[in-house]
Design a protein around this motif. Structure first.
Motif, PDB file in Angstrom:
ATOM      1  N   GLY A   5      40.608  29.546  15.179  1.00 28.48           N
ATOM      2  CA  GLY A   5      40.238  30.592  16.108  1.00 28.48           C
ATOM      3  C   GLY A   5      41.376  30.798  17.089  1.00 28.48           C
ATOM      4  N   LYS A   6      41.050  31.329  18.254  1.00 31.51           N
ATOM      5  CA  LYS A   6      42.070  31.533  19.275  1.00 31.51           C
ATOM      6  C   LYS A   6      41.507  31.120  20.622  1.00 31.51           C
ATOM      7  N   VAL A   7      42.381  30.577  21.447  1.00 26.62           N
ATOM      8  CA  VAL A   7      41.986  30.117  22.775  1.00 26.62           C
ATOM      9  C   VAL A   7      42.591  31.040  23.825  1.00 26.62           C
ATOM     10  N   TYR A   8      41.766  31.455  24.763  1.00 29.97           N
ATOM     11  CA  TYR A   8      42.231  32.232  25.912  1.00 29.97           C
ATOM     12  C   TYR A   8      42.020  31.388  27.166  1.00 29.97           C
ATOM     13  N   ILE A   9      43.097  31.123  27.873  1.00 33.16           N
ATOM     14  CA  ILE A   9      43.007  30.396  29.140  1.00 33.16           C
ATOM     15  C   ILE A   9      43.033  31.450  30.238  1.00 33.16           C
ATOM     16  N   VAL A  10      41.868  31.652  30.838  1.00 29.92           N
ATOM     17  CA  VAL A  10      41.638  32.833  31.671  1.00 29.92           C
ATOM     18  C   VAL A  10      41.511  32.458  33.148  1.00 29.92           C
ATOM     19  N   GLY A  11      42.256  33.154  33.983  1.00 30.40           N
ATOM     20  CA  GLY A  11      42.119  32.998  35.422  1.00 30.40           C
ATOM     21  C   GLY A  11      40.987  33.867  35.932  1.00 30.40           C
ATOM     22  N   ALA A  12      40.019  33.244  36.623  1.00 28.07           N
ATOM     23  CA  ALA A  12      38.846  33.977  37.105  1.00 28.07           C
ATOM     24  C   ALA A  12      39.006  34.463  38.539  1.00 28.07           C
ATOM     25  N   GLY A  13      40.171  34.219  39.137  1.00 28.00           N
ATOM     26  CA  GLY A  13      40.381  34.679  40.499  1.00 28.00           C
ATOM     27  C   GLY A  13      39.613  33.853  41.517  1.00 28.00           C
ATOM     28  N   PRO A  14      39.460  34.373  42.738  1.00 24.43           N
ATOM     29  CA  PRO A  14      38.882  33.596  43.838  1.00 24.43           C
ATOM     30  C   PRO A  14      37.360  33.557  43.879  1.00 24.43           C
ATOM     31  N   GLY A  15      36.691  34.347  43.042  1.00 24.80           N
ATOM     32  CA  GLY A  15      35.225  34.311  43.068  1.00 24.80           C
ATOM     33  C   GLY A  15      34.554  35.625  42.722  1.00 24.80           C
ATOM     34  N   PRO A  16      34.802  36.695  43.480  1.00 24.74           N
ATOM     35  CA  PRO A  16      34.146  37.965  43.181  1.00 24.74           C
ATOM     36  C   PRO A  16      34.514  38.493  41.789  1.00 24.74           C
ATOM     37  N   ALA A  17      33.517  38.929  41.045  1.00 25.61           N
ATOM     38  CA  ALA A  17      33.763  39.397  39.679  1.00 25.61           C
ATOM     39  C   ALA A  17      34.644  40.639  39.648  1.00 25.61           C
ATOM     40  N   ASP A  18      34.604  41.448  40.713  1.00 24.12           N
ATOM     41  CA  ASP A  18      35.416  42.666  40.698  1.00 24.12           C
ATOM     42  C   ASP A  18      36.901  42.388  40.921  1.00 24.12           C
ATOM     43  N   LEU A  19      37.256  41.114  41.142  1.00 26.81           N
ATOM     44  CA  LEU A  19      38.666  40.750  41.233  1.00 26.81           C
ATOM     45  C   LEU A  19      39.197  40.161  39.926  1.00 26.81           C
ATOM     46  N   LEU A  20      38.355  40.116  38.892  1.00 26.62           N
ATOM     47  CA  LEU A  20      38.836  39.749  37.560  1.00 26.62           C
ATOM     48  C   LEU A  20      39.743  40.853  37.031  1.00 26.62           C
ATOM     49  N   THR A  21      40.743  40.477  36.238  1.00 21.86           N
ATOM     50  CA  THR A  21      41.520  41.507  35.555  1.00 21.86           C
ATOM     51  C   THR A  21      40.688  42.084  34.414  1.00 21.86           C
ATOM     52  N   VAL A  22      41.071  43.267  33.956  1.00 21.20           N
ATOM     53  CA  VAL A  22      40.380  43.887  32.823  1.00 21.20           C
ATOM     54  C   VAL A  22      40.491  42.995  31.592  1.00 21.20           C
ATOM     55  N   LYS A  23      41.675  42.397  31.385  1.00 21.62           N
ATOM     56  CA  LYS A  23      41.884  41.518  30.231  1.00 21.62           C
ATOM     57  C   LYS A  23      40.970  40.292  30.307  1.00 21.62           C
ATOM     58  N   ALA A  24      40.829  39.716  31.489  1.00 20.82           N
ATOM     59  CA  ALA A  24      39.950  38.554  31.649  1.00 20.82           C
ATOM     60  C   ALA A  24      38.511  38.925  31.315  1.00 20.82           C
ATOM     61  N   HIS A  25      38.076  40.070  31.797  1.00 23.08           N
ATOM     62  CA  HIS A  25      36.713  40.540  31.532  1.00 23.08           C
ATOM     63  C   HIS A  25      36.499  40.739  30.035  1.00 23.08           C
ATOM     64  N   ASP A  26      37.476  41.331  29.361  1.00 20.11           N
ATOM     65  CA  ASP A  26      37.366  41.574  27.919  1.00 20.11           C
ATOM     66  C   ASP A  26      37.294  40.258  27.140  1.00 20.11           C
ATOM     67  N   CYS A  27      38.105  39.280  27.536  1.00 16.75           N
ATOM     68  CA  CYS A  27      38.090  37.979  26.851  1.00 16.75           C
ATOM     69  C   CYS A  27      36.726  37.308  26.988  1.00 16.75           C
ATOM     70  N   ILE A  28      36.176  37.348  28.184  1.00 18.18           N
ATOM     71  CA  ILE A  28      34.868  36.730  28.424  1.00 18.18           C
ATOM     72  C   ILE A  28      33.801  37.393  27.556  1.00 18.18           C
ATOM     73  N   LYS A  29      33.843  38.715  27.449  1.00 16.10           N
ATOM     74  CA  LYS A  29      32.836  39.442  26.659  1.00 16.10           C
ATOM     75  C   LYS A  29      32.892  39.072  25.181  1.00 16.10           C
ATOM     76  N   GLU A  30      34.093  38.722  24.687  1.00 14.21           N
ATOM     77  CA  GLU A  30      34.266  38.442  23.258  1.00 14.21           C
ATOM     78  C   GLU A  30      34.142  36.955  22.920  1.00 14.21           C
ATOM     79  N   ALA A  31      33.857  36.124  23.899  1.00 13.43           N
ATOM     80  CA  ALA A  31      33.882  34.675  23.691  1.00 13.43           C
ATOM     81  C   ALA A  31      32.726  34.174  22.830  1.00 13.43           C
ATOM     82  N   ASP A  32      33.054  33.234  21.945  1.00 13.57           N
ATOM     83  CA  ASP A  32      32.029  32.471  21.232  1.00 13.57           C
ATOM     84  C   ASP A  32      31.665  31.217  22.026  1.00 13.57           C
ATOM     85  N   VAL A  33      32.676  30.651  22.680  1.00 16.88           N
ATOM     86  CA  VAL A  33      32.502  29.429  23.471  1.00 16.88           C
ATOM     87  C   VAL A  33      33.233  29.615  24.798  1.00 16.88           C
ATOM     88  N   ILE A  34      32.581  29.234  25.897  1.00 12.34           N
ATOM     89  CA  ILE A  34      33.215  29.306  27.214  1.00 12.34           C
ATOM     90  C   ILE A  34      33.149  27.934  27.869  1.00 12.34           C
TER      91      ILE A  34
END
Length: 241
Positions: A5-34
């Protein structure tokens, strides 16, 4: 032959979800395992897909668990799921490559020949600066920025000599995990530097109970001694004379 598979090491920022990058949000949506840490906010966790396997791997300094053993356990969990052909998302607070053991995890994945990608996040020093209007550089007085850790991995106090050099050369120093060693830093300084260093402490940036404290270094040491500042916290230091 196993299909990786593939691993994404994602920075979630300081807390608020609206400070996630678009790429981070997309990776989370496609995750099988978090796999996620203790500092990942409820706001971000609400974005985790219902069908994803969620694995809490939170760790905090001083909780009595061997840090190396726990980090190795995280590596093995990531490897196991990636070798099952899954999309594995390792969610880390702030930016995964700033005081977050991201380098250890990427090194392990390289060693095991597991495909991975790092998705940057807004680090605490950026978030707190924006939230409370703290300049990181200023052409009138600060021409460089330095990120430091209060202690190294072996528990050794940061180099006060290095810190003084940064401040004397009109740099801004940002100390992560520094409130527990603030008094030690102060005691290691000479009288002149004690009087000239201005300090700003930001506690729990990005959260509802975020606070900013500002004053001389001596005032911040006294404040933190009387009522310890809630963590996570950052210390911003600049020379003012």
């Amino acid at each position: 032959m196993e299909q990786l598979g593939k691993v994404y090491i994602v920075g979630a920022g300081p807390g608020p979800a609206d400070l996630l990058t678009v790429k981070a949000h997309d990776c989370i949506k496609e995750a099988d395992v978090i796999l996620y840490d203790a500092l990942i906010s409820r706001d971000v966790r609400t974005l985790f897909p219902e069908n994803a396997e969620l694995i809490f791997v939170g760790k905090r300094a001083g909780d009595g668990v061997d840090v190396t053993e726990r980090q190795n356990s995280i590596h093995h969990k990531i490897e196991k799921h990636a070798k099952q052909g899954k999309v594995v998302v390792r969610v880390k607070s702030g930016d995964p490559m700033i005081f977050s053991r991201g380098a250890e995890e990427t090194s392990y994945l390289q060693e095991k020949n597991i495909p991975f990608e790092v998705v940057p996040g807004i680090s605490a020093f950026n978030a707190a600066s924006a939230e409370f209007g703290i300049p990181l550089t200023d052409r009138r007085g600060s021409n460089s920025l330095h990120l430091l850790s209060g202690r190294d991995v072996a528990g050794k106090l940061l180099s006060v000599k290095q810190l003084v050099s940064i401040l004397e050369n009109r740099g801004t120093a940002v100390i992560y995990m520094g409130t527990k060693v603030l008094e030690e830093i102060y005691e290691a300084l000479d009288v002149v530097h004690r009087e000239c260093i201005q300090a700003t402490i930001v506690s729990r940036s990005g959260r509802w109970d975020a606070q900013k404290f500002k004053g001389t270094l001596q005032e911040m040491v006294s404040l933190n001694s009387e009522t310890p500042v809630k963590t996570p916290a950052l210390i911003y230091l600049r020379m003012e004379c």
